[in-house]
Every structure is written in C-alpha cells, then in structure tokens.
Design an enzyme around this catalytic site. Sequence first.
Site, PDB file in Angstrom:
ATOM      1  N   TYR A 262      -1.851  -0.844  10.348  1.00 34.62           N
ATOM      2  CA  TYR A 262      -1.836  -1.027   8.894  1.00 34.62           C
ATOM      3  C   TYR A 262      -0.554  -0.467   8.285  1.00 34.62           C
ATOM      4  O   TYR A 262       0.119  -1.148   7.501  1.00 34.62           O
ATOM      5  CB  TYR A 262      -3.060  -0.365   8.279  1.00 34.62           C
ATOM      6  CG  TYR A 262      -3.233  -0.654   6.809  1.00 34.62           C
ATOM      7  CD1 TYR A 262      -3.711  -1.889   6.381  1.00 34.62           C
ATOM      8  CD2 TYR A 262      -2.921   0.299   5.834  1.00 34.62           C
ATOM      9  CE1 TYR A 262      -3.880  -2.169   5.034  1.00 34.62           C
ATOM     10  CE2 TYR A 262      -3.081   0.026   4.489  1.00 34.62           C
ATOM     11  CZ  TYR A 262      -3.567  -1.200   4.095  1.00 34.62           C
ATOM     12  OH  TYR A 262      -3.720  -1.470   2.759  1.00 34.62           O
TER      13      TYR A 262
ATOM     14  N   SER B 238       0.843  -1.192   0.000  1.00 36.02           N
ATOM     15  CA  SER B 238       0.000   0.000   0.000  1.00 36.02           C
ATOM     16  C   SER B 238       0.876   1.240   0.000  1.00 36.02           C
ATOM     17  O   SER B 238       2.037   1.193   0.446  1.00 36.02           O
ATOM     18  CB  SER B 238      -0.887   0.009   1.244  1.00 36.02           C
ATOM     19  OG  SER B 238      -1.542   1.249   1.402  1.00 36.02           O
TER      20      SER B 238
ATOM     21  N   LYS C 175       2.388  -2.775   6.425  1.00 34.04           N
ATOM     22  CA  LYS C 175       2.727  -2.640   5.008  1.00 34.04           C
ATOM     23  C   LYS C 175       4.174  -2.179   4.826  1.00 34.04           C
ATOM     24  O   LYS C 175       4.846  -2.586   3.860  1.00 34.04           O
ATOM     25  CB  LYS C 175       1.756  -1.680   4.325  1.00 34.04           C
ATOM     26  CG  LYS C 175       0.328  -2.210   4.249  1.00 34.04           C
ATOM     27  CD  LYS C 175       0.232  -3.546   3.502  1.00 34.04           C
ATOM     28  CE  LYS C 175      -1.212  -3.975   3.276  1.00 34.04           C
ATOM     29  NZ  LYS C 175      -1.318  -5.251   2.532  1.00 34.04           N
TER      30      LYS C 175
END
Length: 241
Positions: free
Chosen positions: A146, A133, A150
């Site tokens: 998150y 991402s 990533k």
Amino acid sequence: MDWNGRRVLVTGAGKGIGRATAVMLAKRGAKVVALSRSADDLASLAAEIACETICADLAGIGAIEAAVRLALPVDLLVNCAGTTVLQSFVTSDLAEFNRVMNVNTVAPMVLSQIVVRDWLARGIKGAIVNVSSDAARRGVANHTAYCASKAALDAMTRVMAAELGPSGIRVNSVNPTVTLTPMGELAWSDPAKADPVKARIPLGRFLDPDEVAEAILFLLSDGASMVNGVSLPVDGGLAVS
C-alpha cells in the site's frame, strides 16, 4: 463552481471516498459516471443519485480500455479505486504486491492515458485528481504494498502535472489520513490502535469521507486553476505534528 454540464468519471465510486465524491458531484449538478467492481454498490448508488454506471474490476488491466471507452467523453477524472493487503515486508507475497500496485498505481496510469489522449485530441483542458494517502510519505507496518503504491501514485502525479500542464491539463492528488469509511471504521475500531494516532492529529479526530470529497471537488474546480502537481494532505494537521 458551476458543475452543471460537467461530466465526471469517478472510479471506486461504490464505497467510501469515491461514493461520497460521486454523490457530492451529482448533488451539485455534475453528470457522474460511476465505476466500481461491485454491481450491488453501483445499483444502490444509482438509486441514490442520477448517474451512469460501469462495472469493472481495475485489477484486470486488460479490461480497463473497454470500460473507459464506455465513459468517454468526460471533462474531469477522479482516480479513487484502491485496495490493500496487510502483510509484513518479509512475508509480502509478490502476487498480492502486484495486485495492489495494479489497482492503486497502474490502473490510474492506464485509465488516465486513455482519458488524456481523448482530451488532447479534442483540445480539452481537463483536471485529474488521484486519491492517494498519507501512507505515501510514511512507513506503516504491514503496509508494504500500500505504501509503495501510493508513493508511486504521488510521483506519477507530479510527472503528469509537469508534462500535461502545457496543454492546460491539471493533475493533483489528495492524501487523506484515516477516513471513516466502512473499511476504515472496521480497521480502526480498536481504541488501542486508534487513540495514539488521533493524539498526533492536532484537530483530534479522523476524517469523514465528505471532508475528503470536498478537497477533491476543490482540486477539480476552476477555483484551483493554478493548483497543479500538489499532493494535498487532508489530515487535520498530522503531517506537521
């Protein structure tokens, strides 16, 4: 690339980018092994394309080996399964943080280890794409787990590329910005939230899942035979704005 006869394992294949990738591969002749935690999603995917299905929740690290053994042998791997939780840094719950890290980073590591060991034993020069991402390089409020997961996935991608390259195995990641999957549409439906981000994207819009899938297929393909260890922004130019 001629995808006929190529056997590809795609995780997170029930929805969003993973599903778009599985459908695109199947329509171009690949043999798809679709892994998802949702039996309903797998059933609807199997009704749409010819594919093998494996129902497994990658949050349960101990269950990964048994699930992946069902898929072997494969020629290519797409680690797309992912999850998130919205919590500020100061309120982040450790159990939730670990769950996100398990799905987004640890599961791709364990799964890739199983596949790569098989490739090395058989002398296969395979390719892996990890779906990361643009959050890997940015600080996004309320996305502590998150963003961390990533960024770690990108770092692992570089190590994998360096170590496995001499065996002819390529490893890359794709780093999309907001993608209009069902979850993305829900999360970014408020113009007050979405419009400022779109304004920073030179192409002026968010992504369709098929646009990310095209990038994934390129990195898997023989056309990317000297592309190794990259984290490819698929973001309409957001990274340079």
